[in-house]
Design a protein around this motif. Sequence first.
Motif, PDB file in Angstrom:
ATOM      1  N   LEU A  80      -6.633  14.056  -9.971  1.00 44.72           N
ATOM      2  CA  LEU A  80      -7.420  12.907  -9.522  1.00 44.72           C
ATOM      3  C   LEU A  80      -8.741  12.816 -10.280  1.00 44.72           C
ATOM      4  O   LEU A  80      -9.159  11.729 -10.690  1.00 44.72           O
ATOM      5  CB  LEU A  80      -7.679  12.983  -8.015  1.00 44.72           C
ATOM      6  CG  LEU A  80      -8.461  11.821  -7.407  1.00 44.72           C
ATOM      7  CD1 LEU A  80      -7.767  10.489  -7.677  1.00 44.72           C
ATOM      8  CD2 LEU A  80      -8.651  12.033  -5.924  1.00 44.72           C
TER       9      LEU A  80
ATOM     10  N   VAL B 138      -4.166   3.677 -12.463  1.00 44.42           N
ATOM     11  CA  VAL B 138      -2.928   4.220 -11.910  1.00 44.42           C
ATOM     12  C   VAL B 138      -1.806   3.195 -12.029  1.00 44.42           C
ATOM     13  O   VAL B 138      -0.673   3.522 -12.412  1.00 44.42           O
ATOM     14  CB  VAL B 138      -3.117   4.684 -10.445  1.00 44.42           C
ATOM     15  CG1 VAL B 138      -1.784   4.981  -9.780  1.00 44.42           C
ATOM     16  CG2 VAL B 138      -4.020   5.903 -10.407  1.00 44.42           C
TER      17      VAL B 138
ATOM     18  N   HIS C  78       0.845  -1.190   0.000  1.00 45.60           N
ATOM     19  CA  HIS C  78       0.000   0.000   0.000  1.00 45.60           C
ATOM     20  C   HIS C  78       0.882   1.242   0.000  1.00 45.60           C
ATOM     21  O   HIS C  78       1.889   1.291   0.702  1.00 45.60           O
ATOM     22  CB  HIS C  78      -0.905  -0.004   1.234  1.00 45.60           C
ATOM     23  CG  HIS C  78      -1.722   1.227   1.367  1.00 45.60           C
ATOM     24  ND1 HIS C  78      -2.881   1.407   0.667  1.00 45.60           N
ATOM     25  CD2 HIS C  78      -1.530   2.344   2.093  1.00 45.60           C
ATOM     26  CE1 HIS C  78      -3.384   2.591   0.976  1.00 45.60           C
ATOM     27  NE2 HIS C  78      -2.573   3.183   1.844  1.00 45.60           N
ATOM     28  N   MET C  79       0.498   2.237  -0.809  1.00 45.01           N
ATOM     29  CA  MET C  79       1.233   3.492  -0.831  1.00 45.01           C
ATOM     30  C   MET C  79       0.231   4.634  -0.990  1.00 45.01           C
ATOM     31  O   MET C  79      -0.601   4.613  -1.891  1.00 45.01           O
ATOM     32  CB  MET C  79       2.218   3.521  -2.009  1.00 45.01           C
ATOM     33  CG  MET C  79       3.040   4.786  -2.070  1.00 45.01           C
ATOM     34  SD  MET C  79       4.213   4.800  -3.450  1.00 45.01           S
ATOM     35  CE  MET C  79       3.201   5.533  -4.711  1.00 45.01           C
ATOM     36  N   ALA C  80       0.303   5.600  -0.114  1.00 42.93           N
ATOM     37  CA  ALA C  80      -0.564   6.777  -0.219  1.00 42.93           C
ATOM     38  C   ALA C  80       0.127   7.805  -1.102  1.00 42.93           C
ATOM     39  O   ALA C  80       1.329   8.012  -1.010  1.00 42.93           O
ATOM     40  CB  ALA C  80      -0.833   7.357   1.160  1.00 42.93           C
ATOM     41  N   VAL C  81      -0.652   8.447  -1.965  1.00 37.67           N
ATOM     42  CA  VAL C  81      -0.115   9.453  -2.878  1.00 37.67           C
ATOM     43  C   VAL C  81      -0.967  10.708  -2.787  1.00 37.67           C
ATOM     44  O   VAL C  81      -2.198  10.623  -2.814  1.00 37.67           O
ATOM     45  CB  VAL C  81      -0.109   8.929  -4.334  1.00 37.67           C
ATOM     46  CG1 VAL C  81       0.399   9.978  -5.299  1.00 37.67           C
ATOM     47  CG2 VAL C  81       0.697   7.660  -4.443  1.00 37.67           C
ATOM     48  N   ARG C  82      -0.313  11.843  -2.682  1.00 38.89           N
ATOM     49  CA  ARG C  82      -1.045  13.107  -2.680  1.00 38.89           C
ATOM     50  C   ARG C  82      -1.162  13.590  -4.116  1.00 38.89           C
ATOM     51  O   ARG C  82      -0.153  13.697  -4.820  1.00 38.89           O
ATOM     52  CB  ARG C  82      -0.319  14.155  -1.845  1.00 38.89           C
ATOM     53  CG  ARG C  82      -0.333  13.831  -0.376  1.00 38.89           C
ATOM     54  CD  ARG C  82       0.277  14.986   0.428  1.00 38.89           C
ATOM     55  NE  ARG C  82       0.441  14.560   1.791  1.00 38.89           N
ATOM     56  CZ  ARG C  82       1.596  14.255   2.351  1.00 38.89           C
ATOM     57  NH1 ARG C  82       2.707  14.349   1.666  1.00 38.89           N
ATOM     58  NH2 ARG C  82       1.657  13.868   3.600  1.00 38.89           N
ATOM     59  N   LEU C  83      -2.392  13.887  -4.547  1.00 38.53           N
ATOM     60  CA  LEU C  83      -2.632  14.358  -5.903  1.00 38.53           C
ATOM     61  C   LEU C  83      -3.437  15.652  -5.873  1.00 38.53           C
ATOM     62  O   LEU C  83      -4.261  15.845  -4.985  1.00 38.53           O
ATOM     63  CB  LEU C  83      -3.428  13.319  -6.707  1.00 38.53           C
ATOM     64  CG  LEU C  83      -2.799  11.947  -6.908  1.00 38.53           C
ATOM     65  CD1 LEU C  83      -3.795  11.010  -7.546  1.00 38.53           C
ATOM     66  CD2 LEU C  83      -1.558  12.064  -7.761  1.00 38.53           C
TER      67      LEU C  83
ATOM     68  N   ILE D 207       1.673   3.725 -14.101  1.00 41.38           N
ATOM     69  CA  ILE D 207       2.976   3.547 -13.456  1.00 41.38           C
ATOM     70  C   ILE D 207       3.813   2.536 -14.229  1.00 41.38           C
ATOM     71  O   ILE D 207       4.997   2.765 -14.502  1.00 41.38           O
ATOM     72  CB  ILE D 207       2.812   3.126 -11.979  1.00 41.38           C
ATOM     73  CG1 ILE D 207       2.242   4.292 -11.165  1.00 41.38           C
ATOM     74  CG2 ILE D 207       4.142   2.633 -11.399  1.00 41.38           C
ATOM     75  CD1 ILE D 207       1.831   3.921  -9.758  1.00 41.38           C
TER      76      ILE D 207
ATOM     77  N   ASN E 166      -7.604   2.642  -9.332  1.00 39.74           N
ATOM     78  CA  ASN E 166      -6.391   1.940  -8.915  1.00 39.74           C
ATOM     79  C   ASN E 166      -5.773   1.185 -10.091  1.00 39.74           C
ATOM     80  O   ASN E 166      -4.560   1.251 -10.314  1.00 39.74           O
ATOM     81  CB  ASN E 166      -6.704   0.974  -7.771  1.00 39.74           C
ATOM     82  CG  ASN E 166      -5.445   0.348  -7.212  1.00 39.74           C
ATOM     83  OD1 ASN E 166      -4.662   1.013  -6.569  1.00 39.74           O
ATOM     84  ND2 ASN E 166      -5.249  -0.934  -7.491  1.00 39.74           N
TER      85      ASN E 166
END
Length: 84
Positions: free
Chosen positions: A15, A33, A5-10, A37, A30
């Motif tokens: 978004l 994304v 799990h990785m949180a990303v600020r967009l 990637i 998801n």
Amino acid sequence: MKQKHMAVRLESELLDKIAYIASEKKQSTNKLVMLLIRQGIKSFEEQHGEITFPPMEQKIALHYAKGRAMQKLFWEISRCRNKG
């Protein structure tokens, strides 16, 4: 492959655009994304060569060696301080 799990600020607009594209493609955000990637990594590797990592045994040995080197360095520093 195990997923992490990785949180990303967009930015909100980014978004919203990702969600829009995912909706048009009938995919989850998801999944989209992850696809983006993977495409970015593939493009990078085509330009710069494959990204590889050493086996776990080598990682552990390197970590241990770095730790021993740091211990020796700290010991030398404290020894020099005690002399002076």
